[in-house]
Scaffold this motif. Sequence first.
Motif, mmCIF file in Angstrom:
data_model
loop_
_atom_site.group_PDB
_atom_site.id
_atom_site.type_symbol
_atom_site.label_atom_id
_atom_site.label_comp_id
_atom_site.label_asym_id
_atom_site.label_seq_id
_atom_site.Cartn_x
_atom_site.Cartn_y
_atom_site.Cartn_z
ATOM 1 N N VAL A 184 0.843 -1.196 0.000
ATOM 2 C CA VAL A 184 0.000 0.000 0.000
ATOM 3 C C VAL A 184 0.877 1.245 0.000
ATOM 4 O O VAL A 184 0.668 2.186 -0.766
ATOM 5 N N ARG A 185 1.885 1.212 0.858
ATOM 6 C CA ARG A 185 2.786 2.359 0.913
ATOM 7 C C ARG A 185 3.527 2.546 -0.410
ATOM 8 O O ARG A 185 3.721 3.666 -0.891
ATOM 9 N N CYS A 186 3.952 1.438 -1.004
ATOM 10 C CA CYS A 186 4.686 1.497 -2.263
ATOM 11 C C CYS A 186 3.850 2.188 -3.343
ATOM 12 O O CYS A 186 4.334 3.086 -4.042
ATOM 13 N N HIS A 187 2.606 1.784 -3.490
ATOM 14 C CA HIS A 187 1.749 2.390 -4.513
ATOM 15 C C HIS A 187 1.453 3.859 -4.192
ATOM 16 O O HIS A 187 1.329 4.680 -5.105
ATOM 17 N N CYS A 188 1.338 4.177 -2.927
ATOM 18 C CA CYS A 188 1.109 5.582 -2.552
ATOM 19 C C CYS A 188 2.324 6.434 -2.914
ATOM 20 O O CYS A 188 2.177 7.572 -3.372
ATOM 21 N N LYS A 189 3.522 5.897 -2.708
ATOM 22 C CA LYS A 189 4.729 6.633 -3.072
ATOM 23 C C LYS A 189 4.825 6.817 -4.583
ATOM 24 O O LYS A 189 5.400 7.788 -5.065
ATOM 25 N N LYS A 190 4.245 5.890 -5.337
ATOM 26 C CA LYS A 190 4.212 6.005 -6.792
ATOM 27 C C LYS A 190 3.061 6.892 -7.271
ATOM 28 O O LYS A 190 2.826 7.009 -8.470
ATOM 29 N N LYS A 191 2.357 7.483 -6.325
ATOM 30 C CA LYS A 191 1.211 8.351 -6.624
ATOM 31 C C LYS A 191 0.136 7.599 -7.407
ATOM 32 O O LYS A 191 -0.440 8.105 -8.375
ATOM 33 N N ASP A 192 -0.102 6.374 -6.953
ATOM 34 C CA ASP A 192 -1.131 5.534 -7.559
ATOM 35 C C ASP A 192 -2.048 5.000 -6.451
ATOM 36 O O ASP A 192 -2.059 3.797 -6.155
ATOM 37 N N PRO A 193 -2.825 5.889 -5.824
ATOM 38 C CA PRO A 193 -3.673 5.443 -4.705
ATOM 39 C C PRO A 193 -4.748 4.452 -5.131
ATOM 40 O O PRO A 193 -5.218 3.649 -4.325
ATOM 41 N N GLY A 194 -5.146 4.498 -6.417
ATOM 42 C CA GLY A 194 -6.142 3.541 -6.887
ATOM 43 C C GLY A 194 -5.640 2.112 -6.766
ATOM 44 O O GLY A 194 -6.375 1.214 -6.311
ATOM 45 N N GLU A 195 -4.396 1.881 -7.171
ATOM 46 C CA GLU A 195 -3.809 0.546 -7.047
ATOM 47 C C GLU A 195 -3.590 0.195 -5.583
ATOM 48 O O GLU A 195 -3.749 -0.971 -5.184
ATOM 49 N N ALA A 196 -3.222 1.191 -4.785
ATOM 50 C CA ALA A 196 -3.063 0.952 -3.341
ATOM 51 C C ALA A 196 -4.385 0.506 -2.728
ATOM 52 O O ALA A 196 -4.412 -0.369 -1.853
ATOM 53 N N LYS A 197 -5.483 1.077 -3.201
ATOM 54 C CA LYS A 197 -6.809 0.688 -2.697
ATOM 55 C C LYS A 197 -7.128 -0.756 -3.072
ATOM 56 O O LYS A 197 -7.716 -1.506 -2.278
ATOM 57 N N ARG A 198 -6.720 -1.178 -4.283
ATOM 58 C CA ARG A 198 -6.951 -2.565 -4.680
ATOM 59 C C ARG A 198 -6.149 -3.532 -3.805
ATOM 60 O O ARG A 198 -6.626 -4.618 -3.456
ATOM 61 N N VAL A 199 -4.919 -3.130 -3.452
ATOM 62 C CA VAL A 199 -4.125 -3.962 -2.532
ATOM 63 C C VAL A 199 -4.804 -4.023 -1.171
ATOM 64 O O VAL A 199 -4.852 -5.082 -0.530
ATOM 65 N N LEU A 200 -5.352 -2.912 -0.725
ATOM 66 C CA LEU A 200 -6.060 -2.878 0.553
ATOM 67 C C LEU A 200 -7.257 -3.823 0.532
ATOM 68 O O LEU A 200 -7.512 -4.550 1.506
ATOM 69 N N ASP A 201 -7.987 -3.838 -0.588
ATOM 70 C CA ASP A 201 -9.136 -4.743 -0.704
ATOM 71 C C ASP A 201 -8.682 -6.194 -0.634
ATOM 72 O O ASP A 201 -9.331 -7.036 0.022
ATOM 73 N N GLN A 202 -7.569 -6.521 -1.314
ATOM 74 C CA GLN A 202 -7.034 -7.877 -1.249
ATOM 75 C C GLN A 202 -6.652 -8.245 0.182
ATOM 76 O O GLN A 202 -6.890 -9.371 0.636
ATOM 77 N N MET A 203 -6.068 -7.289 0.863
ATOM 78 C CA MET A 203 -5.641 -7.492 2.246
ATOM 79 C C MET A 203 -6.828 -7.881 3.118
ATOM 80 O O MET A 203 -6.763 -8.836 3.913
ATOM 81 N N MET A 204 -7.925 -7.157 2.954
ATOM 82 C CA MET A 204 -9.102 -7.412 3.782
ATOM 83 C C MET A 204 -9.793 -8.709 3.368
ATOM 84 O O MET A 204 -10.369 -9.415 4.211
ATOM 85 N N GLN A 205 -9.741 -9.056 2.073
ATOM 86 C CA GLN A 205 -10.308 -10.321 1.629
ATOM 87 C C GLN A 205 -9.553 -11.505 2.216
ATOM 88 O O GLN A 205 -10.121 -12.579 2.425
ATOM 89 N N LYS A 206 -8.262 -11.301 2.490
ATOM 90 C CA LYS A 206 -7.447 -12.351 3.108
ATOM 91 C C LYS A 206 -7.677 -12.451 4.616
ATOM 92 O O LYS A 206 -7.084 -13.301 5.286
ATOM 93 N N GLY A 207 -8.507 -11.564 5.135
ATOM 94 C CA GLY A 207 -8.807 -11.605 6.562
ATOM 95 C C GLY A 207 -7.929 -10.727 7.419
ATOM 96 O O GLY A 207 -8.001 -10.791 8.654
ATOM 97 N N PHE A 208 -7.093 -9.863 6.804
ATOM 98 C CA PHE A 208 -6.239 -8.950 7.559
ATOM 99 C C PHE A 208 -6.910 -7.586 7.646
ATOM 100 O O PHE A 208 -7.364 -7.051 6.625
#
Length: 536
Positions: A184-208
């Motif tokens: 999430v941090r990596c994508h935010c540093k790349k100024k791509d919050p949309g992709e960071a949000k997709r990683v966040l969704d995956q994270m929550m789908q995994k139960g984290f």
Amino acid sequence: MMSMSLPSPCSPLSEFLPSPSLSNHPVFFNNTRKLCCHKFSSLKLVFIPAASLSTTKSYPTETTVLNSPSFGNKEQRLYPKEGEEHKGLPMKEEEQESLDFDEKASEFQVLALLNAVKALPCKERVDHIVRVLDKEIGFLNISDFNDVLMALVTANESDLVLKLYSGLSCYSLEPNSWTFTIMVRCHCKKKDPGEAKRVLDQMMQKGFNPNVATLTTLINSFCKMGQLQNALQVFEVMDRIGCKPNIQTYNCLLKGMCYVGRIEEAFELMEDIKKTTVEPDIYTYTAMMDGFCKVGRSDEAMELLNEAMEMGLAPNVVTFNTLLDGYAKEGRPLKGFGVLKLMKQRKCMPDYISYSTLLHGLLLWGKVLAGLRIFNEMEGSGLEADERLMNSLVRGLCRKSIKENDLVEVAYEVFEKMKKRGFVIEQSTYALVIQALWVAKKVDDAFINLHQMVRLGYIPRLITINNVIRALCVGGKVDEAFYVLVLMYENSKIPSRMSYDLLIHELNRQERTLGACNVYGAALVRGVVPHKKPRR
């Protein structure tokens, strides 16, 4: 060593030449078991510290893997081991940038990796690291993998992080909460919050469940991109999973609302914050003050500053600079003197931005003498104004010197200071300096600067040329005036009829008939017919 490559789907990591030779150096992971990937069954995990990229000695296939560096008997690790509580990454506060992981908490392991990355040549960095990781290194567990990812993110090697993450399954590893957090941090540093949000969704789908630092980082990234609605959606996720926002979270939303002009909503949010258990800090007030100043409501921003000081908060230089900028944009730069005085009373010394903002506002609104005062104070404090400000100051002083001759010396002093500093002097500045000099009857200085102006490639306006010629002729310096005419010829500038008339008139007055005839003939050749004619 026999070259090895990763089969599909890991081929993107192996499309490089065999890795270079490596010197014997300690490694920084604490495990000696074999790799899970059968492709690396004969290798041990190694990593090179800074300045260890030797190409003179081969690294043996079988290498003893040392333990992690430690303080005493306590092993140092940035990430929790399996079973340890997920406490989240600590936050780091900076001026209006309070969203970064606390690098002070980085342990030897990550710092060593980071130093190794930084030691590589920038142009070859990504390819070289990929070759090393692909050919020489396998990851023992997900914590080791996270250590490498974190070091690379800190080193701004986002592309390499994405390559490694995409090949995670090749190492028979499953991402954990920290892996997702780093991505999430990596994508935010790349100024791509949309992709960071997709990683966040995956994270929550995994139960984290993400922690407040991760969610705040994503909110901040959306706000910086002007995507307030997406930021608010992430804020709703916090409420849904029971993650309480902290003051950094609210500050990001405040700045985001102000950024898109939703000032009233931002102010309502600030009032709501005061009703919670979260206490506003000086960044909260600064964000709201900046919003007010941007829409011409600097007086309300000043009220917020007074409120913050009454609460015992210490305004910083950014807080005061926000007010200085607001008053300047509203056409009330003189109010900045009060802000500057308050800064000093609060033991907050003005910086370069403080002085330059106030000086720019004063000059923009014609407060030249006040601007000169701030310029002298700025220079006296050891801060140098830039060439843009000094050009503006010189022009302002020259315009005012037409009515107040005593300012010519001051303007010329600042002008000479610009030359000594090697600043670029704009054409309009040169023209006004020359004008001020001939008005003040400093004809020699005007002539010298006109010559310098032309040598720099500037083509003076005809009014500037005529003024210098007139001043020289009035002073009886017709030869110098004639030289001005020659300068114009050399630079393909055709003098006006007035230029020739002035010269012919002065040559007639000095009874230099031949010279007057020459000037008259030169004018005719260039298609100009002077009113004045040589005396017979």
